[in-house]
Enzyme design. Structure first.
Site, PDB file in Angstrom:
ATOM      1  N   LYS A  27       4.646  18.988 -29.794  1.00  0.00           N
ATOM      2  CA  LYS A  27       4.721  17.617 -29.205  1.00  0.00           C
ATOM      3  C   LYS A  27       4.340  16.612 -30.068  1.00  0.00           C
ATOM      4  CE  LYS A  27       3.583  19.238 -24.918  1.00  0.00           C
ATOM      5  NZ  LYS A  27       3.305  20.850 -25.079  1.00  0.00           N
ATOM      6  N   GLU A  46      -0.517  12.151 -19.802  1.00  0.00           N
ATOM      7  CA  GLU A  46      -1.060  13.327 -19.095  1.00  0.00           C
ATOM      8  C   GLU A  46      -1.285  14.476 -19.880  1.00  0.00           C
ATOM      9  OE1 GLU A  46       2.047  12.683 -19.605  1.00  0.00           O
ATOM     10  OE2 GLU A  46       2.780  14.511 -19.957  1.00  0.00           O
ATOM     11  N   SER A  70       7.033  27.241 -30.745  1.00  0.00           N
ATOM     12  CA  SER A  70       6.834  25.921 -30.323  1.00  0.00           C
ATOM     13  C   SER A  70       5.191  25.439 -31.042  1.00  0.00           C
ATOM     14  CB  SER A  70       6.957  25.351 -28.880  1.00  0.00           C
ATOM     15  OG  SER A  70       6.312  26.496 -28.229  1.00  0.00           O
TER      16      SER A  70
HETATM   17  C1  LIG Z   1       3.641  21.814 -24.134  1.00  0.00           C
HETATM   18  C2  LIG Z   1       3.963  23.003 -24.807  1.00  0.00           C
HETATM   19  C3  LIG Z   1       5.148  23.550 -24.507  1.00  0.00           C
HETATM   20  C4  LIG Z   1       5.952  23.521 -23.014  1.00  0.00           C
HETATM   21  O1  LIG Z   1       6.390  21.995 -23.178  1.00  0.00           O
HETATM   22  P1  LIG Z   1       7.760  22.013 -23.364  1.00  0.00           P
HETATM   23  O2  LIG Z   1       8.139  20.504 -23.100  1.00  0.00           O
HETATM   24  O3  LIG Z   1       8.820  22.788 -22.495  1.00  0.00           O
HETATM   25  O4  LIG Z   1       8.153  22.357 -24.498  1.00  0.00           O
HETATM   26  C5  LIG Z   1       5.488  24.949 -25.243  1.00  0.00           C
HETATM   27  N1  LIG Z   1       5.007  25.270 -26.299  1.00  0.00           N
HETATM   28  C6  LIG Z   1       3.698  24.644 -26.745  1.00  0.00           C
HETATM   29  C7  LIG Z   1       3.147  25.109 -27.779  1.00  0.00           C
HETATM   30  C8  LIG Z   1       3.317  23.492 -25.904  1.00  0.00           C
HETATM   31  O5  LIG Z   1       2.135  22.976 -26.532  1.00  0.00           O
END
Ligand SMILES: *Cc1c(COP(=O)(O)O)cnc(C)c1O
Length: 405
Positions: free
Chosen positions: A94, A116, A383
């Site tokens: 993010k 948000e 992610s």
């Molecule tokens: C917010 C988040 C997601 C999901 O959001 P996307 O916009 O679909 O990437 C996935 N993995 C992590 C670690 C997150 O913090």
């Protein structure tokens, strides 16, 4: 692949029939201002230089591409590589988008940013960016999520952000987005809304995707260096869809690279018990754009459920709906149980505790790797890291939150 697959959205912000701008009249000017500022910024070498420097020195890019040797050996099939977005500052992808948008806010002369947040990762990223640039920051968060993710609430407070609890409806992410939009309408002159995923009204889906493209661009370069070929399969979890589109986008024209987006299957595909929009979702409009979403026959948005707050949203980013129609990206789901199992496995076998969101992607790789041959390659986008989730996972795994055994 035909050229249309990688084309920009059209002038009205549509990816095929999806996307667009569905907001109150009072926000149209702000969205136009943002579109122009963004178009100017992306062409400005000084903007790119400043963003690159921040990404390198503050955020921690490039992230490694890591061969998960023990997991690969255990599954006995395709080689599994992990793109380590979990190693970024604040613990998830993010921050790529938050840094891009705060630089834009600064260019537009805004003094205040709002956001948000669901699990709190985007709130933390935004609060971090705001602290770095000395801007006022307000984060809207559902009261239920504030309880579930108390650690991230505390982090945001230390970073100087004001966290506003939202009590309407389910008191989770959807309601937090409504409050953020209400604030933006009221304070549009002083304030930029840092939306946290590849979702909402144009230009957000395109802009957020472009701030995350670096994930795919680095991965492409790294796998070519390491293996002298492209991967056979890319895997990423899909909430709003930003980490997935960031990984996928630079590979869209590589015909031989398959891509799978993994949604939250929750407790199984029953109404109200999951967040897999491509499993029985329909076309509708929610919070700025037209896309696939979960609604009942009257068009009411359905309740959603996932063990991971970051995937727990009723709609999916419009570009994903487009890529699915085009047959370019496939979408599957992992259930809560499968994600928790993957969370345990990756922690034990590789020494990497993944975010529960990312664990959905890992679960998919665990499912398909044994069916693939040893000379094939899967690249999974990790992610985020799982520090925020260990308490919650412990309740499922060990019972009652007490970590035993
Ligand atoms: C917010 C988040 C997601 C999901 O959001 P996307 O916009 O679909 O990437 C996935 N993995 C992590 C670690 C997150 O913090």
């Amino acid at each position: 692949m035909s050229a249309t697959i990688t084309s920009q959205p059209d002038a009205t912000g549509h990816f095929g029939p999806y996307g667009g701008v569905f907001v109150p009249e009072t926000l149209m000017t702000a969205l136009e201002e943002l579109t122009h500022a963004y178009e100017a910024a992306r062409k400005d070498p000084e903007f790119r230089r400043e963003l690159n420097q921040l990404l390198t020195e503050f955020v921690g890019r490039p992230t490694p591409l890591y061969l998960a040797e023990r997991l690969t050996a255990q599954l006995g099939g395709a080689k599994i590589y992990l793109k380590r977005e979990d190693l970024l500052h604040t613990g998830a992808h993010k921050i790529n988008n938050a840094m891009g948008q705060i630089l834009l806010a600064k260019r537009m002369g805004k003094k205040r940013v709002i956001a948000e947040t669901g699990a709190g990762q985007h709130g933390v990223a935004t609060a971090t960016a705001a602290a770095r640039f000395g801007m006022e920051c307000v984060v809207y968060m559902g009261e239920v999520d504030m309880k579930r993710q108390a650690l991230n609430v505390t982090r945001m407070k230390f970073l100087g952000a004001k966290v506003v609890p939202v009590t309407a409806g389910q008191a989770t992410l959807k309601e937090a987005v409504n409050e953020a939009m209400r604030d933006w309408v009221t304070n549009v002159r002083s304030t930029h809304y840092i939306l946290g995923t590849a979702y909402g009204a144009h230009p957000y889906p395109m802009m957020v995707r472009n701030f995350h493209r670096v994930i795919g661009e680095e991965s492409r370069r790294q796998i070519l260096e390491r293996e002298e070929r492209l991967p056979d399969l890319l895997v990423a979890c899909v909430g709003g869809g930003s980490n997935a589109i960031g990984l996928f986008y630079p590979f869209l024209e590589d015909k031989n690279v398959r891509m799978v987006g993994v949604e939250a299957g929750g407790e199984g595909i029953k109404p109200g018990r999951h967040a897999a929009r491509f499993q029985g979702g329909k076309l509708g409009v929610l919070q700025g754009c037209k896309t696939f979403l979960l609604a009942n026959d009257d068009g009411q948005i359905e309740l959603t459920h996932s063990v991971s707050a970051g995937l727990d949203y009723a709609a999916v980013g419009p570009e994903h709906s487009f890529l699915r129609d085009a047959g370019r990206v496939e979408y599957d789901f992992a259930t809560d149980d499968e994600a928790l199992e993957a969370f345990k496995t990756l922690s034990k076998v590789e020494g990497i505790i993944p975010a529960l969101e990312s664990a959905h992607g890992v679960a998919h790789a665990i499912k398909v790797a044994p069916k693939m041959s040893k000379d094939q390659i899967i690249l999974v986008n990790l992610s985020g890291r799982g520090d925020k989730d260990v308490q919650q996972a412990a309740e499922f795994v060990f019972g009652g939150g007490a970590v035993k055994g």
